[in-house]
Design a protein around this motif. Sequence first.
Motif, PDB file in Angstrom:
ATOM      1  N   GLN A  27       0.833  -1.205   0.000  1.00 45.72           N
ATOM      2  CA  GLN A  27       0.000   0.000   0.000  1.00 45.72           C
ATOM      3  C   GLN A  27       0.869   1.257   0.000  1.00 45.72           C
ATOM      4  O   GLN A  27       0.519   2.252  -0.645  1.00 45.72           O
ATOM      5  CB  GLN A  27      -0.924   0.011   1.209  1.00 45.72           C
TER       6      GLN A  27
ATOM      7  N   PHE B 280       1.857   1.796  -3.534  1.00 46.71           N
ATOM      8  CA  PHE B 280       0.783   2.435  -4.311  1.00 46.71           C
ATOM      9  C   PHE B 280       0.673   3.923  -3.971  1.00 46.71           C
ATOM     10  O   PHE B 280       0.356   4.738  -4.840  1.00 46.71           O
ATOM     11  CB  PHE B 280      -0.556   1.742  -4.033  1.00 46.71           C
TER      12      PHE B 280
ATOM     13  N   PHE C  43       3.039   5.764  -5.944  1.00 52.35           N
ATOM     14  CA  PHE C  43       2.613   5.786  -7.337  1.00 52.35           C
ATOM     15  C   PHE C  43       1.345   6.622  -7.521  1.00 52.35           C
ATOM     16  O   PHE C  43       0.728   6.609  -8.577  1.00 52.35           O
ATOM     17  CB  PHE C  43       2.386   4.364  -7.855  1.00 52.35           C
ATOM     18  N   ASP C  44       0.973   7.316  -6.430  1.00 52.47           N
ATOM     19  CA  ASP C  44      -0.177   8.216  -6.452  1.00 52.47           C
ATOM     20  C   ASP C  44      -1.462   7.496  -6.856  1.00 52.47           C
ATOM     21  O   ASP C  44      -2.226   7.972  -7.691  1.00 52.47           O
ATOM     22  CB  ASP C  44       0.095   9.394  -7.408  1.00 52.47           C
ATOM     23  N   ARG C  45      -1.680   6.340  -6.246  1.00 53.87           N
ATOM     24  CA  ARG C  45      -2.899   5.590  -6.517  1.00 53.87           C
ATOM     25  C   ARG C  45      -3.482   5.101  -5.202  1.00 53.87           C
ATOM     26  O   ARG C  45      -2.804   4.406  -4.426  1.00 53.87           O
ATOM     27  CB  ARG C  45      -2.623   4.394  -7.435  1.00 53.87           C
ATOM     28  N   LYS C  46      -4.731   5.444  -4.947  1.00 53.34           N
ATOM     29  CA  LYS C  46      -5.407   5.036  -3.720  1.00 53.34           C
ATOM     30  C   LYS C  46      -6.123   3.709  -3.963  1.00 53.34           C
ATOM     31  O   LYS C  46      -6.925   3.581  -4.881  1.00 53.34           O
ATOM     32  CB  LYS C  46      -6.420   6.098  -3.289  1.00 53.34           C
ATOM     33  N   VAL C  47      -5.799   2.705  -3.140  1.00 44.92           N
ATOM     34  CA  VAL C  47      -6.395   1.375  -3.305  1.00 44.92           C
ATOM     35  C   VAL C  47      -6.904   0.873  -1.964  1.00 44.92           C
ATOM     36  O   VAL C  47      -6.488   1.334  -0.900  1.00 44.92           O
ATOM     37  CB  VAL C  47      -5.367   0.362  -3.887  1.00 44.92           C
TER      38      VAL C  47
ATOM     39  N   LEU D 129      -7.368  -5.244  -8.866  1.00 45.84           N
ATOM     40  CA  LEU D 129      -7.368  -3.784  -8.917  1.00 45.84           C
ATOM     41  C   LEU D 129      -7.468  -3.239 -10.345  1.00 45.84           C
ATOM     42  O   LEU D 129      -7.399  -2.028 -10.550  1.00 45.84           O
ATOM     43  CB  LEU D 129      -6.092  -3.238  -8.266  1.00 45.84           C
TER      44      LEU D 129
ATOM     45  N   LEU E 274      -5.346  -3.404 -12.872  1.00 44.27           N
ATOM     46  CA  LEU E 274      -4.118  -2.750 -13.300  1.00 44.27           C
ATOM     47  C   LEU E 274      -3.526  -3.491 -14.487  1.00 44.27           C
ATOM     48  O   LEU E 274      -3.894  -4.627 -14.775  1.00 44.27           O
ATOM     49  CB  LEU E 274      -3.086  -2.749 -12.160  1.00 44.27           C
TER      50      LEU E 274
ATOM     51  N   LYS F 148       2.379  -2.498 -14.554  1.00 46.73           N
ATOM     52  CA  LYS F 148       2.238  -1.575 -13.436  1.00 46.73           C
ATOM     53  C   LYS F 148       2.245  -2.316 -12.105  1.00 46.73           C
ATOM     54  O   LYS F 148       2.911  -1.892 -11.151  1.00 46.73           O
ATOM     55  CB  LYS F 148       0.945  -0.772 -13.582  1.00 46.73           C
ATOM     56  N   SER F 149       1.517  -3.434 -12.026  1.00 44.84           N
ATOM     57  CA  SER F 149       1.469  -4.185 -10.771  1.00 44.84           C
ATOM     58  C   SER F 149       2.840  -4.777 -10.443  1.00 44.84           C
ATOM     59  O   SER F 149       3.260  -4.806  -9.281  1.00 44.84           O
ATOM     60  CB  SER F 149       0.406  -5.282 -10.838  1.00 44.84           C
TER      61      SER F 149
END
Length: 215
Positions: free
Chosen positions: A84, A87, A90-94, A180, A182, A186-187
């Motif tokens: 997390q 992420f 990487f500026d991604r909220k998950v 997610l 993706l 990316k993952s």
Amino acid sequence: MGMIYQSKNITVFLLLVALIVLLTCLTNLFLISDTLYYNTLIEQLSVEKIESIIEQSRKWAWVGYLLVPIIYYLKFLLVALVLQTGFFFFDRKVSFSIIFKAVMLAEIPFLVVPVIKLFWFLFIQTHYTLNDLQYFFPLSALQLFDVQKLPSWQVYPLQLMNVFELIYWVLLAYWLKKLLNLSLNKSMEVVASSYGTGLLLWVAFITFISLNLAP
């Protein structure tokens, strides 16, 4: 949706723990015996001391089984937190619960290791010691060396260099991609930059401890 994933996470976690406990029970039942203790320790300890060790191991065996869910929960939690964090950079909220589920699903290949261990020592290497059981890890770099001749600090890194760890990385990236939505690139990038960095730091920490504890 979060509650659904949380409920599924509990189910997956309980199934994993049940399988791990079962495999641990089978290992203790079929591979570890009083004779094994005597054969391994008789040159170093007295018979009375070995008997005491056997008695204590039986007395406290339940503690090992009790610790399984705690240890694996902490493992999954730490890996999920590291991912997390990746992420976040990487500026991604998950959703944390989704990451937690991906981490648990990626763990499944490691369940094959104790199965191989059981098969190996039951049918192939039938004469073995406690050290053989402790350091055996199939398809790892450690199996290419004589453990007794290695410095203690080299054992864990070599054991960690194994096919199952590579599969774990790939599956971790796959489940993150699937859950997610993706791209696989990316993952995999998130896994390598976050989990990979965390793993290197962990290996460095264990190596540091081993070097300082070495006689």
